[in-house]
Design a protein around this motif. Structure first.
Motif, PDB file in Angstrom:
ATOM      1  N   TRP A 228       0.821  -1.209   0.000  1.00  0.00           N
ATOM      2  CA  TRP A 228       0.000   0.000   0.000  1.00  0.00           C
ATOM      3  C   TRP A 228       0.853   1.256   0.000  1.00  0.00           C
ATOM      4  N   ILE A 229       0.259   2.353  -0.519  1.00  0.00           N
ATOM      5  CA  ILE A 229       0.864   3.684  -0.384  1.00  0.00           C
ATOM      6  C   ILE A 229      -0.155   4.580   0.325  1.00  0.00           C
ATOM      7  N   ASP A 230       0.353   5.399   1.228  1.00  0.00           N
ATOM      8  CA  ASP A 230      -0.515   6.260   2.045  1.00  0.00           C
ATOM      9  C   ASP A 230       0.120   7.647   2.088  1.00  0.00           C
ATOM     10  N   GLU A 242       0.196  17.843  -3.411  1.00  0.00           N
ATOM     11  CA  GLU A 242       1.348  17.000  -3.043  1.00  0.00           C
ATOM     12  C   GLU A 242       0.900  15.566  -2.774  1.00  0.00           C
ATOM     13  N   SER A 243      -0.224  15.456  -2.094  1.00  0.00           N
ATOM     14  CA  SER A 243      -0.746  14.123  -1.755  1.00  0.00           C
ATOM     15  C   SER A 243      -1.063  13.339  -3.023  1.00  0.00           C
ATOM     16  N   GLU A 244      -1.683  14.016  -3.968  1.00  0.00           N
ATOM     17  CA  GLU A 244      -2.040  13.340  -5.223  1.00  0.00           C
ATOM     18  C   GLU A 244      -0.789  12.866  -5.952  1.00  0.00           C
ATOM     19  N   ARG A 245       0.228  13.694  -5.946  1.00  0.00           N
ATOM     20  CA  ARG A 245       1.482  13.322  -6.619  1.00  0.00           C
ATOM     21  C   ARG A 245       2.068  12.037  -5.996  1.00  0.00           C
ATOM     22  N   VAL A 246       2.071  11.992  -4.670  1.00  0.00           N
ATOM     23  CA  VAL A 246       2.620  10.822  -3.963  1.00  0.00           C
ATOM     24  C   VAL A 246       1.805   9.572  -4.285  1.00  0.00           C
ATOM     25  N   LEU A 247       0.490   9.694  -4.193  1.00  0.00           N
ATOM     26  CA  LEU A 247      -0.361   8.517  -4.419  1.00  0.00           C
ATOM     27  C   LEU A 247      -0.239   8.025  -5.855  1.00  0.00           C
ATOM     28  N   ARG A 248      -0.199   8.960  -6.796  1.00  0.00           N
ATOM     29  CA  ARG A 248      -0.093   8.533  -8.206  1.00  0.00           C
ATOM     30  C   ARG A 248       1.229   7.816  -8.465  1.00  0.00           C
ATOM     31  N   ALA A 249       2.289   8.290  -7.848  1.00  0.00           N
ATOM     32  CA  ALA A 249       3.583   7.618  -8.022  1.00  0.00           C
ATOM     33  C   ALA A 249       3.513   6.188  -7.472  1.00  0.00           C
ATOM     34  N   GLY A 250       2.860   6.052  -6.319  1.00  0.00           N
ATOM     35  CA  GLY A 250       2.721   4.722  -5.727  1.00  0.00           C
ATOM     36  C   GLY A 250       1.897   3.800  -6.610  1.00  0.00           C
ATOM     37  N   ILE A 251       0.822   4.352  -7.159  1.00  0.00           N
ATOM     38  CA  ILE A 251      -0.051   3.535  -8.023  1.00  0.00           C
ATOM     39  C   ILE A 251       0.732   3.057  -9.241  1.00  0.00           C
ATOM     40  N   VAL A 252       1.515   3.958  -9.831  1.00  0.00           N
ATOM     41  CA  VAL A 252       2.319   3.582 -11.003  1.00  0.00           C
ATOM     42  C   VAL A 252       3.304   2.469 -10.637  1.00  0.00           C
ATOM     43  N   VAL A 274     -11.415   9.227  -2.937  1.00  0.00           N
ATOM     44  CA  VAL A 274     -12.483   8.711  -3.802  1.00  0.00           C
ATOM     45  C   VAL A 274     -12.074   8.835  -5.270  1.00  0.00           C
ATOM     46  N   ALA A 275     -11.487   9.987  -5.625  1.00  0.00           N
ATOM     47  CA  ALA A 275     -11.104  10.206  -7.031  1.00  0.00           C
ATOM     48  C   ALA A 275     -10.081   9.173  -7.497  1.00  0.00           C
ATOM     49  N   LEU A 276      -9.191   8.755  -6.602  1.00  0.00           N
ATOM     50  CA  LEU A 276      -8.144   7.808  -6.989  1.00  0.00           C
ATOM     51  C   LEU A 276      -8.543   6.354  -6.727  1.00  0.00           C
ATOM     52  N   GLY A 277      -9.783   6.145  -6.272  1.00  0.00           N
ATOM     53  CA  GLY A 277     -10.222   4.770  -6.005  1.00  0.00           C
ATOM     54  C   GLY A 277      -9.471   4.133  -4.856  1.00  0.00           C
ATOM     55  N   ALA A 278      -9.125   4.938  -3.842  1.00  0.00           N
ATOM     56  CA  ALA A 278      -8.410   4.390  -2.683  1.00  0.00           C
ATOM     57  C   ALA A 278      -9.268   3.340  -1.978  1.00  0.00           C
ATOM     58  N   ALA A 279      -8.595   2.365  -1.378  1.00  0.00           N
ATOM     59  CA  ALA A 279      -9.324   1.337  -0.633  1.00  0.00           C
ATOM     60  C   ALA A 279     -10.014   1.960   0.568  1.00  0.00           C
ATOM     61  N   SER A 280      -9.366   2.972   1.154  1.00  0.00           N
ATOM     62  CA  SER A 280      -9.877   3.523   2.407  1.00  0.00           C
ATOM     63  C   SER A 280      -9.381   4.944   2.593  1.00  0.00           C
ATOM     64  N   VAL A 281     -10.202   5.755   3.250  1.00  0.00           N
ATOM     65  CA  VAL A 281      -9.723   7.052   3.733  1.00  0.00           C
ATOM     66  C   VAL A 281      -9.947   7.035   5.242  1.00  0.00           C
ATOM     67  N   ASP A 282      -8.880   7.337   5.954  1.00  0.00           N
ATOM     68  CA  ASP A 282      -8.854   7.071   7.385  1.00  0.00           C
ATOM     69  C   ASP A 282      -8.837   8.351   8.213  1.00  0.00           C
ATOM     70  N   HIS A 283      -9.569   8.326   9.309  1.00  0.00           N
ATOM     71  CA  HIS A 283      -9.869   9.395  10.252  1.00  0.00           C
ATOM     72  C   HIS A 283     -11.293   9.875   9.984  1.00  0.00           C
TER      73      HIS A 283
END
Ligand code: NIG
Ligand code: FE
Length: 422
Positions: A228-230, A242-252, A274-283
């Motif tokens: 996983w990437i978080d 910044e968060s989107e950049r990190v998540l997209r790199a992880g997905i790639v 939701v936009a990136l189809g994450a398994a979960s958003v926490d908090h």
């Protein structure tokens, strides 16, 4: 592997729709139940009275944990044909699926009890405390981190958690994050790369350089150990872009995304997840109506972490609002030295019921099946046929006691893959 037959279950939560006494019950609750484990998986679960005739004819009941001699008889088509079976009599106790803790930070050095003490005296929580744990973690040896992880794992098991996720995020260097991921992978298959936890002190004047590191060499170094990437998408941590950049790199790189968001105030974490189809958003402590609607229209799980609100004096998340909107909700401990230094899923259930508007059934489901959804796992979090035989025999006649008796150790015996966890 010897088969395991659990009889005398006063109340069995299967989370298998259609299996319960009420066919519409999402928790598949069966009273006076039995369960057969073969090869570490649930072979059959149901009303004891419906058990294959020969299965009900198993040898004289033994107390939980007692071994029985080999059974030299057929148990019918759905049960043991011939050979050995270990029979455990639950003695009328309740049985639930093993808890699935989908959000922890178990690999760290140091202690921040002083921050907790100050918060209880009125000081507000700020994400910056993470850097103190980063310094302590960098200074700790592998063996020190492993010893702490071992103690925490034992705590989790003793409280009925049979599957748990672990995040990196308390080193924030390339070699250090890889080290944390490697150590975490010794304890679980659910390892999450959280290099984007905060910007470490040495990069505060050059965030871009840190993001280059996280999305480049650090990701490459952690990738072999992680699933996983978080990212901590929050004021004081990482911006939505910044968060989107990190998540997209992880997905790639082949990692599945999950997000820390909406913990300290409203923000873009949920929208991004939701936009990136994450398994979960926490908090999900601070949510707009649009956030709730977006979650309801998605497959992203809202994972609530009430240990954080307990320990930071923030308001508890409104689980009722999410459930009424049709959102899938999970409960997790967020075990970490800063905001929630507890490994207790029963405590999360108690808080969810007492403070967050969840029913007992919803809270137990969220701590088991909900956690499994948040980890995209179909083999755990339920006790339908084919599930991994991860279960907890409670020292209680009903699952209600998990909230009714807060703070009381209620795990009589926990099993993972049909094997007792001790
Ligand atoms: O999930 N939110 C970000 N990370 C942790 C806090 C970690 C810390 O304060 O050390 C959390 O609450
Ligand atoms: Fe966390």
């Amino acid at each position: 592997m010897t088969d395991l037959l659990i009889t005398g279950i006063g109340e069995l939560t299967t989370n298998a729709v259609g299996l319960g006494d009420d066919v519409a019950d999402p928790t598949g609750l069966i009273r006076d139940a039995a369960l057969l484990v073969r090869g570490g998986r649930v072979a059959w679960a149901g009303r004891a009275a419906d058990a294959p005739a020969a299965l009900a004819d198993a040898p004289a009941r033994h107390r939980s944990g007692a071994e029985t001699p080999a059974m030299d008889r057929s148990l019918g088509a759905q049960a043991v044909s011939r050979g050995e079976v270990r029979v455990v009599d639950a003695g009328g106790r309740a049985v639930v699926p093993g808890f699935v803790d989908s959000h922890t930070h178990l690999v760290f050095g140091g202690d921040r009890a002083d921050e907790f003490e100050a918060r209880m005296a009125g000081v507000a929580y700020a994400a910056g405390g993470i850097r103190r744990t980063v310094a302590a973690t960098r200074a700790a040896s592998d063996d020190e981190l492993r010893a702490r992880l071992g103690r925490l794992t034992a705590e989790l098991h003793a409280q009925g958690t049979t599957t748990f996720e672990i995040k990196t995020g308390y080193d924030l260097t390339v070699d250090g994050e890889a080290r944390l991921a490697r150590l975490a992978a010794e304890a679980t298959g659910e390892v999450t790369f959280l290099g984007a936890h905060v910007v470490p002190a040495e990069y505060v004047d050059d965030r871009e350089a840190y993001l280059d590191l996280v999305t480049g060499p650090m990701l490459d170094a952690v990738r072999p150990h992680a699933r996983w990437i978080d990212v901590f998408c929050e004021t004081g941590a990482f911006t939505p872009a910044e968060s989107e950049r990190v998540l997209r790199a992880g997905i790639v790189a082949g990692l599945r995304p999950r997000v820390h968001g909406n913990q300290l105030g409203e923000g873009e974490g949920v929208r991004l997840a939701v936009a990136l189809g994450a398994a979960s958003v926490d908090h999900c402590t601070y949510l707009s109506d649009a956030d709730v609607a977006a979650l309801a229209g998605s497959d992203t799980v809202a994972t609530l972490l009430p240990g954080v609100e307990f320990s930071t004096r923030h308001p508890y998340p409104d689980a009722r609002r999410l459930l009424d909107a049709g959102v899938t909700v999970a409960l997790a401990s967020d075990c970490n030295p800063g905001t929630s230094f507890t490994s207790s899923m029963p405590l999360m259930i108690a808080l969810a019921v007492r403070e967050m508007g969840m029913t007992i059934a919803e809270a137990v489901w969220a701590a088991t099946a909900g956690g499994a959804r948040a980890l995209e796992r179909s083999d755990v979090g339920h006790l339908g046929a084919g599930a991994r035989a991860d279960l907890v025999i409670l020292d209680a006649p009903t699952r209600t006691h998990l909230a009714y008796r807060p703070g009381v150790p209620l795990v009589h015996e926990a099993y993972r893959g049909g094997v007792p966890l001790r």
